[in-house]
Design an enzyme around this catalytic site. Structure first.
Site, mmCIF file in Angstrom:
data_model
loop_
_atom_site.group_PDB
_atom_site.id
_atom_site.type_symbol
_atom_site.label_atom_id
_atom_site.label_comp_id
_atom_site.label_asym_id
_atom_site.label_seq_id
_atom_site.Cartn_x
_atom_site.Cartn_y
_atom_site.Cartn_z
ATOM 1 N N HIS A 1 0.825 -1.206 0.000
ATOM 2 C CA HIS A 1 0.000 0.000 0.000
ATOM 3 C C HIS A 1 0.863 1.261 0.000
ATOM 4 O O HIS A 1 1.910 1.305 0.636
ATOM 5 C CB HIS A 1 -0.894 0.021 1.253
ATOM 6 C CG HIS A 1 -1.770 -1.170 1.361
ATOM 7 N ND1 HIS A 1 -2.971 -1.279 0.698
ATOM 8 C CD2 HIS A 1 -1.621 -2.333 2.037
ATOM 9 C CE1 HIS A 1 -3.524 -2.449 0.971
ATOM 10 N NE2 HIS A 1 -2.720 -3.108 1.779
ATOM 11 N N THR A 44 17.432 4.152 -2.798
ATOM 12 C CA THR A 44 18.198 5.132 -3.564
ATOM 13 C C THR A 44 19.240 4.493 -4.477
ATOM 14 O O THR A 44 19.863 5.187 -5.278
ATOM 15 C CB THR A 44 18.915 6.112 -2.620
ATOM 16 O OG1 THR A 44 19.797 5.367 -1.780
ATOM 17 C CG2 THR A 44 17.918 6.900 -1.784
ATOM 18 N N LYS A 45 19.461 3.178 -4.305
ATOM 19 C CA LYS A 45 20.427 2.473 -5.155
ATOM 20 C C LYS A 45 19.935 1.050 -5.380
ATOM 21 O O LYS A 45 19.002 0.591 -4.730
ATOM 22 C CB LYS A 45 21.825 2.504 -4.548
ATOM 23 C CG LYS A 45 21.933 1.931 -3.170
ATOM 24 C CD LYS A 45 23.339 2.145 -2.611
ATOM 25 C CE LYS A 45 23.407 1.640 -1.177
ATOM 26 N NZ LYS A 45 24.715 1.858 -0.586
ATOM 27 N N LYS A 87 19.782 -8.346 5.295
ATOM 28 C CA LYS A 87 20.260 -9.723 5.227
ATOM 29 C C LYS A 87 20.073 -10.288 3.828
ATOM 30 O O LYS A 87 19.339 -9.739 3.014
ATOM 31 C CB LYS A 87 19.529 -10.614 6.239
ATOM 32 C CG LYS A 87 18.070 -10.846 5.951
ATOM 33 C CD LYS A 87 17.473 -11.804 6.999
ATOM 34 C CE LYS A 87 16.020 -12.072 6.722
ATOM 35 N NZ LYS A 87 15.455 -13.024 7.664
#
Length: 155
Positions: A72, A135-136, A153
């Site tokens: 959502h 962001t990456k 992880k």
């Protein structure tokens, strides 16, 4: 279709679309479910058997693979330097900026309220935690979370 705004959309078989959506110029493949209050813009693609939950925004240039879960209120971004106007003060139009594509690979899951910046790839079977800001690139089979999103992880 009274409560849906669907224009120039390529729909696969058995696609389920709930009310109050805005879909235009996009492609949605077989078996996918699109929740209420979702917008999917032109040149976005959604694969097979995906779930796109309510209040999600999928902008131009976003490509989602098969079997992807989008929670959502997920927001995708397609412009690295958004501006309303040009240096001369005129309103920007499509010719004044470039779409930066984003890719979500097969089997990935994106938690509620995540923001996905443009130009990234979210790898196969990876999980993006709720509220994360990606962001990456996210490697395949990895869990990321936080602001900005960091690897938590390997799966």
């Amino acid at each position: 279709m009274n409560n849906k705004n669907i224009n120039n959309v390529k729909l696969g078989n058995d696609v389920k679309i709930f009310d109050f959506v805005n879909l235009y110029g996009c492609s949605i493949d077989d078996g996918t479910k699109i929740g209420t209050f979702v917008e999917i813009q032109k040149n976005a693609t959604i694969g097979k058997n995906c779930k796109v939950s309510t209040h999600t925004f999928i902008c131009e240039g976003v490509h989602i693979g098969d079997n992807v879960f989008v929670g959502h209120n997920v927001t995708f971004i397609n412009d690295k330097i958004p501006r309303a106007t040009n240096p001369d003060g005129s309103m920007q139009n499509e010719a004044d900026w470039k779409v930066v594509e984003t890719f979500v690979k097969n089997g990935a899951s994106i938690g509620s309220s995540a923001t996905i910046m443009c130009g990234v790839t979210i790898g196969e079977n990876s999980i993006v935690g709720a509220g994360a800001v990606v962001t990456k690139d996210v490697p395949a089979n990895t869990v990321v979370a936080g602001v900005p999103a960091k690897v938590i992880k390997k799966l």
